[in-house]
Design a protein around this motif. Sequence first.
Motif, PDB file in Angstrom:
ATOM      1  N   VAL A 154       0.839  -1.207   0.000  1.00  0.00           N
ATOM      2  CA  VAL A 154       0.000   0.000   0.000  1.00  0.00           C
ATOM      3  C   VAL A 154       0.868   1.250   0.000  1.00  0.00           C
ATOM      4  CG1 VAL A 154      -1.674   1.337   1.329  1.00  0.00           C
ATOM      5  CG2 VAL A 154      -1.973  -1.124   1.092  1.00  0.00           C
ATOM      6  N   ASN A 155       1.912   1.260   0.824  1.00  0.00           N
ATOM      7  CA  ASN A 155       2.758   2.449   0.929  1.00  0.00           C
ATOM      8  C   ASN A 155       3.559   2.715  -0.339  1.00  0.00           C
ATOM      9  OD1 ASN A 155       1.861   2.860   3.533  1.00  0.00           O
ATOM     10  ND2 ASN A 155       3.612   1.866   4.497  1.00  0.00           N
ATOM     11  N   ILE A 156       4.137   1.667  -0.921  1.00  0.00           N
ATOM     12  CA  ILE A 156       5.004   1.884  -2.078  1.00  0.00           C
ATOM     13  C   ILE A 156       4.202   2.192  -3.337  1.00  0.00           C
ATOM     14  CG2 ILE A 156       5.142  -0.500  -2.902  1.00  0.00           C
ATOM     15  CD1 ILE A 156       8.160  -0.031  -3.319  1.00  0.00           C
ATOM     16  N   ASN A 157       2.939   1.784  -3.368  1.00  0.00           N
ATOM     17  CA  ASN A 157       2.119   1.998  -4.563  1.00  0.00           C
ATOM     18  C   ASN A 157       1.198   3.201  -4.464  1.00  0.00           C
ATOM     19  OD1 ASN A 157       2.921  -0.311  -6.189  1.00  0.00           O
ATOM     20  ND2 ASN A 157       1.863  -1.586  -4.706  1.00  0.00           N
ATOM     21  N   ILE A 158       1.222   3.894  -3.344  1.00  0.00           N
ATOM     22  CA  ILE A 158       0.252   4.969  -3.143  1.00  0.00           C
ATOM     23  C   ILE A 158       0.448   6.107  -4.141  1.00  0.00           C
ATOM     24  CG2 ILE A 158       1.500   6.413  -1.472  1.00  0.00           C
ATOM     25  CD1 ILE A 158      -2.128   5.198  -1.144  1.00  0.00           C
ATOM     26  N   THR A 159       1.707   6.409  -4.503  1.00  0.00           N
ATOM     27  CA  THR A 159       1.966   7.468  -5.481  1.00  0.00           C
ATOM     28  C   THR A 159       1.463   7.067  -6.861  1.00  0.00           C
ATOM     29  OG1 THR A 159       3.930   8.150  -4.247  1.00  0.00           O
ATOM     30  CG2 THR A 159       3.746   8.911  -6.521  1.00  0.00           C
ATOM     31  N   THR A 160       1.664   5.825  -7.245  1.00  0.00           N
ATOM     32  CA  THR A 160       1.165   5.330  -8.531  1.00  0.00           C
ATOM     33  C   THR A 160      -0.357   5.399  -8.582  1.00  0.00           C
ATOM     34  OG1 THR A 160       3.065   3.848  -8.729  1.00  0.00           O
ATOM     35  CG2 THR A 160       1.147   3.362 -10.100  1.00  0.00           C
ATOM     36  N   ILE A 161      -1.001   5.022  -7.490  1.00  0.00           N
ATOM     37  CA  ILE A 161      -2.467   5.075  -7.426  1.00  0.00           C
ATOM     38  C   ILE A 161      -2.961   6.514  -7.537  1.00  0.00           C
ATOM     39  CG2 ILE A 161      -4.455   4.646  -5.920  1.00  0.00           C
ATOM     40  CD1 ILE A 161      -2.963   2.175  -4.880  1.00  0.00           C
ATOM     41  N   GLU A 162      -2.249   7.439  -6.909  1.00  0.00           N
ATOM     42  CA  GLU A 162      -2.606   8.860  -7.017  1.00  0.00           C
ATOM     43  C   GLU A 162      -2.636   9.309  -8.475  1.00  0.00           C
ATOM     44  OE1 GLU A 162      -0.091  11.431  -4.817  1.00  0.00           O
ATOM     45  OE2 GLU A 162      -0.808  10.783  -2.860  1.00  0.00           O
ATOM     46  N   LYS A 163      -1.566   8.999  -9.203  1.00  0.00           N
ATOM     47  CA  LYS A 163      -1.456   9.444 -10.593  1.00  0.00           C
ATOM     48  C   LYS A 163      -2.471   8.737 -11.485  1.00  0.00           C
ATOM     49  CE  LYS A 163       3.514  10.386 -10.216  1.00  0.00           C
ATOM     50  NZ  LYS A 163       4.869  10.000 -10.703  1.00  0.00           N
TER      51      LYS A 163
ATOM     52  N   LEU B 299       7.742  -4.846  -9.245  1.00  0.00           N
ATOM     53  CA  LEU B 299       6.543  -4.828 -10.077  1.00  0.00           C
ATOM     54  C   LEU B 299       6.296  -3.463 -10.707  1.00  0.00           C
ATOM     55  CD1 LEU B 299       4.123  -6.943  -7.862  1.00  0.00           C
ATOM     56  CD2 LEU B 299       5.293  -7.657  -9.948  1.00  0.00           C
ATOM     57  N   LEU B 300       6.809  -2.404 -10.097  1.00  0.00           N
ATOM     58  CA  LEU B 300       6.629  -1.068 -10.672  1.00  0.00           C
ATOM     59  C   LEU B 300       7.477  -0.871 -11.927  1.00  0.00           C
ATOM     60  CD1 LEU B 300       6.377   1.257  -7.538  1.00  0.00           C
ATOM     61  CD2 LEU B 300       4.545   0.466  -9.047  1.00  0.00           C
ATOM     62  N   ASP B 301       8.395  -1.776 -12.189  1.00  0.00           N
ATOM     63  CA  ASP B 301       9.159  -1.735 -13.438  1.00  0.00           C
ATOM     64  C   ASP B 301       8.425  -2.434 -14.576  1.00  0.00           C
ATOM     65  OD1 ASP B 301      11.263  -0.269 -12.416  1.00  0.00           O
ATOM     66  OD2 ASP B 301      12.389  -2.040 -11.789  1.00  0.00           O
TER      67      ASP B 301
ATOM     68  N   LEU C  33       3.785   4.363 -15.411  1.00  0.00           N
ATOM     69  CA  LEU C  33       3.140   3.835 -14.218  1.00  0.00           C
ATOM     70  C   LEU C  33       3.318   2.326 -14.209  1.00  0.00           C
ATOM     71  CD1 LEU C  33      -0.233   5.826 -13.918  1.00  0.00           C
ATOM     72  CD2 LEU C  33       1.937   6.242 -12.765  1.00  0.00           C
ATOM     73  N   GLY C  34       3.682   1.794 -13.045  1.00  0.00           N
ATOM     74  CA  GLY C  34       3.964   0.370 -12.929  1.00  0.00           C
ATOM     75  C   GLY C  34       2.743  -0.461 -12.583  1.00  0.00           C
ATOM     76  N   ALA C  35       2.915  -1.771 -12.655  1.00  0.00           N
ATOM     77  CA  ALA C  35       1.826  -2.729 -12.401  1.00  0.00           C
ATOM     78  C   ALA C  35       1.645  -2.913 -10.893  1.00  0.00           C
ATOM     79  CB  ALA C  35       2.121  -4.054 -13.097  1.00  0.00           C
ATOM     80  N   TRP C  36       1.047  -1.923 -10.251  1.00  0.00           N
ATOM     81  CA  TRP C  36       0.870  -1.929  -8.802  1.00  0.00           C
ATOM     82  C   TRP C  36      -0.044  -3.054  -8.335  1.00  0.00           C
ATOM     83  CZ3 TRP C  36      -4.093  -1.539  -7.020  1.00  0.00           C
ATOM     84  CH2 TRP C  36      -5.057  -1.075  -7.925  1.00  0.00           C
ATOM     85  N   TRP C  37      -0.948  -3.510  -9.173  1.00  0.00           N
ATOM     86  CA  TRP C  37      -2.022  -4.420  -8.792  1.00  0.00           C
ATOM     87  C   TRP C  37      -1.582  -5.877  -8.682  1.00  0.00           C
ATOM     88  CZ3 TRP C  37      -2.758  -7.945 -12.765  1.00  0.00           C
ATOM     89  CH2 TRP C  37      -2.220  -7.572 -14.003  1.00  0.00           C
ATOM     90  N   ILE C  38      -0.464  -6.234  -9.306  1.00  0.00           N
ATOM     91  CA  ILE C  38      -0.042  -7.641  -9.315  1.00  0.00           C
ATOM     92  C   ILE C  38       0.282  -8.124  -7.903  1.00  0.00           C
ATOM     93  CG2 ILE C  38       1.694  -9.254 -10.152  1.00  0.00           C
ATOM     94  CD1 ILE C  38       1.931  -7.658 -12.679  1.00  0.00           C
ATOM     95  N   GLY C  39       0.934  -7.291  -7.111  1.00  0.00           N
ATOM     96  CA  GLY C  39       1.288  -7.683  -5.749  1.00  0.00           C
ATOM     97  C   GLY C  39       0.074  -8.007  -4.897  1.00  0.00           C
ATOM     98  N   PHE C  40      -1.007  -7.261  -5.076  1.00  0.00           N
ATOM     99  CA  PHE C  40      -2.219  -7.523  -4.303  1.00  0.00           C
ATOM    100  C   PHE C  40      -2.871  -8.837  -4.728  1.00  0.00           C
ATOM    101  CE2 PHE C  40      -1.574  -2.969  -3.911  1.00  0.00           C
ATOM    102  CZ  PHE C  40      -1.795  -2.771  -2.555  1.00  0.00           C
TER     103      PHE C  40
END
Length: 674
Positions: free
Chosen positions: A80-89, A246-248, A269-276
């Motif tokens: 959640v913390n590392i992907n929050i910026t990606t989710i914002e954008k 995953l953000l790469d 923007l990286g694939a933030w959703w795969i980790g979840f």
Amino acid sequence: MDKGMDNPAFITDDNLNVEQNSKQENIAQIEVPKQEFEEGPCGWGRFTPSWIQCCNNPKGYLVFYSLLGIIQGTLVNGLVNINITTIEKRYNLNSFTTGVISTGYDMSFCVLCLFVSYYGQKGHKPRWLAFSSFMLGLGSLVFCLPHFTSGLYNYGAQIRDTCTTPHSNASIPACVTSTATKSSSFLLVFLLGQLLHGVGGTPLYTLGTAHIDDSVSIEKSSLYIGIGSGMSVLGPAFGYILGGQLLDIYIDVNRISKVPLMPDDPRWLGAWWIGFLLCWILAWCLVVPLTCFPKHLPGTAEIQLQKVSQAHNGVTTKAFLKPNFGESFKDFFVALLMLLRNPVFVFLVIAGTTEALVITGFVTFMPKFIENQFGLTASLAAILGGAVLIPGAFIGQVIGGLIISKMKLQCRDVMRMGAVTCVLSLLCALVFVFAKCSNHPFAGINQDYNFNSTAEKIDLVVPCNKECHCIRSYFNPVCGANNVQYFSACYAGCTNATKADGTLIYQNCSCIQQVGNSFAAQEGKCGSSCGKLPVFMGLFLLAIFFTFMTSTPITTSVLRSVPDNQRSFSLGIQWLFIRILGTIPGPILFGTVIDLSCVLWNMDACGVKGACWTYDNPKMASLITAIGTCAKMISIIALVAASLLYKPPQISEAAEQTTDQPVQRWKSWAKTKF
């Protein structure tokens, strides 16, 4: 054990005195009916295969408890913390909105922790953990749904950071006061996912921890709790490592095979959703194994009969000894009031809360501190911060439990140990004052473009870049050949850019006087001349080690200072205050204090202030030291007060003298009498 003897022994954690007490009262304090413990084999109903019975012990339970803790930490404190910026954008959310999403876990936890810990303490705790695993997985699945319900990501035109002319076709953002998006709908989905995470995390750190304490002896309890807590600390590390990798990967990798972008492009923007998705699968894989554990592990009844209660001997303790206490709803409020009237418990909660405030603040902002103080990139600062935080926290938790276990420390000694480690962590944390660094020269920020005097005010637009039409909201620092940092290549007046060995090189920079160099500026911040980084990292590692070494004594003291039948509920109360007064306000308080040291704010096309780009380094270090010292002093005072106010209970001979020391003393006493 049916009856006690008429010659009870008075046992404290400091010494053992013999005095006459009421036999019935003492038996009530230590006797635990065997029928209360439903021990049995691992399995599901009548299906109890022999090959899974190897897990039907405290070590087997600890393995699955630790795995669940790692998944929870990976999700909530990592991904959640590392992907929050990606989710914002991606979903056009502002920082306040993502802040609400981040606190969703804590909101859910606070609402449920008292009720779950109170009503679950007499229930089937392993099945509660299975429910926890299911809800964590469900929350992960819900959290990644926006990716599958939204369209393809539109990355738009490239933004140039070099000096442009009025007739250039470069993309310049315009002020848009409102946009018709589905951001509110996405907010609700993300918030629901976090709320479900909170539902799943509540039984883990209340009932799960108490079940460990129920299943092992007092000597081993601290070690097992330390290992379990230490393993949960590894979760955020896995989350950051997994999320970073995953953000790469491009965000729409499941729909588009190739895009004309690279990870270093600001539009990427990286694939933030795969980790979840992965955590959803892993969490649900633990549901079935956790349901196979019996309500109580084999040997629990015997262990409980051998334990000597160390609960604080206050006037409220006897209320918990009433028959059928806890079966009525009104007993919930009675138990809550009684525990809050226990001064030892209250001071331990205060210490745990202030420690949590410091920990969450440091964990959240330590990469930012390292990045600004020592002039490092954000990625390198995050790596260094993780390299210190994760091993320091893990080793500290385990060593703290190991010391308590091997030295067989009693309750008061455990509190004293916590106070000592807290003092040591405070002394090591003073490194923030001694290792602070001055700011690097920054044109228009701490010195003017003529380099003759310190800038009295922020003035990025000067005659040499006035006609460049630079974007104020696009912070992409470059380092000039004169070793001065600039806001961007545009503000340095650079018109040409080439790439050499993977690094952008800028030429024809009107604001930089080029003297015999092959380039005028290159991308990235200027390297810091401050050489205090190794000293800082070493002492900060010790500060983290002693800080987390304090956590295990506090948890152990809480479990020992309350009546045995209220241990789960006491953890629920502690975690409620830790969330409300520690982990929720901690990052907010640290962030507010750090913002006081900001000297350059981001301004968007509408002139609205956003994030901070540059800080006053000495001021930031002093403010962090001040807030950390205040919190640590409160923790020390609370732990010292708890140890001074603690009154060990009077235990009768009905305890059967379960530890070696009481047995030997009882034999000596018996010889003198008979």
